[in-house]
Enzyme design. Structure first.
Site, PDB file in Angstrom:
ATOM      1  N   HIS A  18       0.796  -1.224   0.000  1.00 47.24           N
ATOM      2  CA  HIS A  18       0.000   0.000   0.000  1.00 47.24           C
ATOM      3  C   HIS A  18       0.830   1.276   0.000  1.00 47.24           C
ATOM      4  O   HIS A  18       0.291   2.364  -0.154  1.00 47.24           O
ATOM      5  CB  HIS A  18      -1.049  -0.053   1.108  1.00 47.24           C
ATOM      6  CG  HIS A  18      -2.013  -1.168   0.813  1.00 47.24           C
ATOM      7  ND1 HIS A  18      -2.784  -1.185  -0.327  1.00 47.24           N
ATOM      8  CD2 HIS A  18      -2.243  -2.347   1.433  1.00 47.24           C
ATOM      9  CE1 HIS A  18      -3.479  -2.318  -0.373  1.00 47.24           C
ATOM     10  NE2 HIS A  18      -3.161  -3.034   0.688  1.00 47.24           N
ATOM     11  N   HIS A  51       2.704  -8.355  -2.978  1.00 50.08           N
ATOM     12  CA  HIS A  51       1.817  -9.155  -3.839  1.00 50.08           C
ATOM     13  C   HIS A  51       1.848  -8.526  -5.230  1.00 50.08           C
ATOM     14  O   HIS A  51       1.371  -7.413  -5.420  1.00 50.08           O
ATOM     15  CB  HIS A  51       0.404  -9.111  -3.249  1.00 50.08           C
ATOM     16  CG  HIS A  51      -0.610  -9.955  -3.968  1.00 50.08           C
ATOM     17  ND1 HIS A  51      -1.893 -10.106  -3.510  1.00 50.08           N
ATOM     18  CD2 HIS A  51      -0.533 -10.691  -5.100  1.00 50.08           C
ATOM     19  CE1 HIS A  51      -2.558 -10.905  -4.333  1.00 50.08           C
ATOM     20  NE2 HIS A  51      -1.762 -11.251  -5.313  1.00 50.08           N
ATOM     21  N   ARG A  53       0.167  -8.396  -8.318  1.00 58.33           N
ATOM     22  CA  ARG A  53      -1.136  -8.822  -8.848  1.00 58.33           C
ATOM     23  C   ARG A  53      -1.123  -8.841 -10.359  1.00 58.33           C
ATOM     24  O   ARG A  53      -0.369  -8.097 -10.993  1.00 58.33           O
ATOM     25  CB  ARG A  53      -2.238  -7.873  -8.365  1.00 58.33           C
ATOM     26  CG  ARG A  53      -2.708  -8.185  -6.964  1.00 58.33           C
ATOM     27  CD  ARG A  53      -3.882  -7.302  -6.573  1.00 58.33           C
ATOM     28  NE  ARG A  53      -4.483  -7.784  -5.355  1.00 58.33           N
ATOM     29  CZ  ARG A  53      -5.540  -8.592  -5.308  1.00 58.33           C
ATOM     30  NH1 ARG A  53      -6.144  -8.974  -6.404  1.00 58.33           N
ATOM     31  NH2 ARG A  53      -6.013  -8.994  -4.148  1.00 58.33           N
ATOM     32  N   GLU A  78       4.029 -12.826  -2.815  1.00 57.91           N
ATOM     33  CA  GLU A  78       2.672 -13.378  -2.894  1.00 57.91           C
ATOM     34  C   GLU A  78       2.216 -13.342  -4.346  1.00 57.91           C
ATOM     35  O   GLU A  78       2.362 -12.309  -5.020  1.00 57.91           O
ATOM     36  CB  GLU A  78       1.701 -12.551  -2.058  1.00 57.91           C
ATOM     37  CG  GLU A  78       2.001 -12.584  -0.571  1.00 57.91           C
ATOM     38  CD  GLU A  78       1.059 -11.701   0.223  1.00 57.91           C
ATOM     39  OE1 GLU A  78       1.141 -11.732   1.447  1.00 57.91           O
ATOM     40  OE2 GLU A  78       0.261 -10.952  -0.390  1.00 57.91           O
ATOM     41  N   THR A 109      -7.381  -9.731  -1.003  1.00 52.30           N
ATOM     42  CA  THR A 109      -7.509 -11.191  -1.110  1.00 52.30           C
ATOM     43  C   THR A 109      -8.602 -11.663  -0.155  1.00 52.30           C
ATOM     44  O   THR A 109      -8.403 -11.705   1.059  1.00 52.30           O
ATOM     45  CB  THR A 109      -6.155 -11.855  -0.782  1.00 52.30           C
ATOM     46  OG1 THR A 109      -5.142 -11.154  -1.495  1.00 52.30           O
ATOM     47  CG2 THR A 109      -6.145 -13.309  -1.195  1.00 52.30           C
ATOM     48  N   GLU A 159      -0.290 -20.358   5.397  1.00 49.92           N
ATOM     49  CA  GLU A 159      -0.642 -19.117   6.087  1.00 49.92           C
ATOM     50  C   GLU A 159      -2.155 -19.134   6.240  1.00 49.92           C
ATOM     51  O   GLU A 159      -2.884 -19.235   5.248  1.00 49.92           O
ATOM     52  CB  GLU A 159      -0.192 -17.893   5.274  1.00 49.92           C
ATOM     53  CG  GLU A 159      -0.573 -16.585   5.977  1.00 49.92           C
ATOM     54  CD  GLU A 159      -0.021 -15.340   5.296  1.00 49.92           C
ATOM     55  OE1 GLU A 159       1.042 -15.415   4.640  1.00 49.92           O
ATOM     56  OE2 GLU A 159      -0.675 -14.285   5.433  1.00 49.92           O
TER      57      GLU A 159
HETATM   58  N1  PXP Z   1      -1.156 -12.366   3.902  1.00 50.29           N
HETATM   59  C1  PXP Z   1      -1.537 -12.565   2.622  1.00 50.29           C
HETATM   60  C2  PXP Z   1      -1.328 -13.911   2.019  1.00 50.29           C
HETATM   61  C3  PXP Z   1      -2.100 -11.524   1.861  1.00 50.29           C
HETATM   62  O1  PXP Z   1      -2.499 -11.752   0.586  1.00 50.29           O
HETATM   63  C4  PXP Z   1      -2.221 -10.255   2.457  1.00 50.29           C
HETATM   64  C5  PXP Z   1      -2.765  -9.107   1.652  1.00 50.29           C
HETATM   65  O2  PXP Z   1      -1.983  -8.889   0.530  1.00 50.29           O
HETATM   66  C6  PXP Z   1      -1.774 -10.082   3.774  1.00 50.29           C
HETATM   67  C7  PXP Z   1      -1.269 -11.164   4.493  1.00 50.29           C
HETATM   68  C8  PXP Z   1      -1.815  -8.761   4.471  1.00 50.29           C
HETATM   69  O3  PXP Z   1      -3.138  -8.342   4.642  1.00 50.29           O
HETATM   70  P1  PXP Z   1      -3.400  -6.873   5.188  1.00 50.29           P
HETATM   71  O4  PXP Z   1      -2.914  -5.931   4.140  1.00 50.29           O
HETATM   72  O5  PXP Z   1      -4.869  -6.847   5.378  1.00 50.29           O
HETATM   73  O6  PXP Z   1      -2.636  -6.743   6.466  1.00 50.29           O
END
Ligand code: PXP
Length: 264
Positions: A18, A51, A53, A78, A109, A159
């Site tokens: 982010h 991640h 995408r 990811e 996700t 996870e």
């Molecule tokens: N774990 C995984 C596998 C995810 O896909 C994400 C979001 O990209 C997160 C953790 C982290 O989630 P958040 O941004 O809500 O903390």
């Protein structure tokens, strides 16, 4: 800088997606998610998570290359189980990969990977990534069938998706929170009994918009579970950085403006 040493705490994977979201809002180079990753590591992050995408809405291919060059902690890449992503991962060779489900129209996700429903495909992906030297984790719900299928695929880690628990925590719905926490505890135990290393993440936070919480943060409640070896946290951590950093940011811009009016 305060860096608390907590040998028994889970490792912290900081997801920097982010920071890229914010950068992309203006289409320029600032704020740079790679610079944020370096700062996160200086501050104590054990792992940097991102991640890539399919639609490249936050992290972009060039960020991945730069993250690989800039960091000396494990990268946790990811990705969806697509040939495009597997090929990129084979080229980048991150230390860790977390396979996740991906739907184009979702904001984040939303659920776990259906490993049981596509066993052959996920097993082949795990083999491909393990041959590239990556440690593979599967992002799943705390569902016995998905946990067993993950072990069947030969992935060393899972996870568990904490989103439903985090949502119940945010809504202060104590009954759902307990139900989800129990499900996660049972899932962690089941996965551990099958020899899997267990991680957790999604939606974890320090505070919620609801006024004072009568219970510990969602992050604390998950971190307290002894079977959680790694936590992966992104959105709320980057959001928190706005609040802990905003005072300094206003002061810095104000000082700059004052300096600009000073006679030379
Ligand atoms: N774990 C995984 C596998 C995810 O896909 C994400 C979001 O990209 C997160 C953790 C982290 O989630 P958040 O941004 O809500 O903390």
């Amino acid at each position: 800088m305060i860096h608390l040493s907590a040998p028994h705490a889970p490792l912290l994977g900081v997801n920097i997606d982010h920071v890229a979201t914010l950068r992309n809002a203006r289409g320029g180079a600032y704020p740079d998610p790679v610079a944020a990753a370096v700062l996160a590591v200086e501050a104590g992050a054990d792992i940097v998570t991102f991640h890539l995408r399919e639609d490249r809405r936050h992290i972009k291919d060039d960020d991945v290359q730069r993250l690989k060059a800039a960091l000396h902690v494990p990268l946790n890449f990811e990705a969806a189980v697509t040939d495009e992503m597997l090929t990129i991962i084979e080229r980048v060779r991150p230390e860790h990969v977390c396979l996740v489900p991906e739907r184009r129209l979702e904001i984040t996700t939303e659920g776990g990977l259906d490993v049981a429903g596509q066993l052959g495909r996920i097993r082949a992906a795990c083999q491909r990534l393990q041959a590239a030297g990556c440690r593979v984790s599967l992002f799943i719900g705390a569902d016995p069938a998905q946990i067993e299928a993950s072990a069947d695929c030969g992935a060393p880690c899972v996870e568990l998706h904490t989103g439903a628990f985090a949502n119940a925590w945010g809504a202060r719905n104590i009954q759902d929170m307990h139900t989800e926490l129990t499900r996660l505890k049972q899932g962690l135990k089941h996965a551990r009994s099958l020899g899997l290393r267990t991680h957790a993440g999604h939606g974890l936070a320090l505070w919620s918009e609801a006024a004072s919480q009568p219970f510990a943060s969602s992050t604390a409640q998950i971190a307290a579970l002894p079977d959680v070896a790694e936590l992966h946290i992104g959105h709320a951590l980057i959001g928190h950085a706005v609040f802990v950093g905003l005072r300094q940011a206003v002061a810095d811009f104000q000082a700059e403006a004052v300096r600009a009016r000073r006679p030379a």
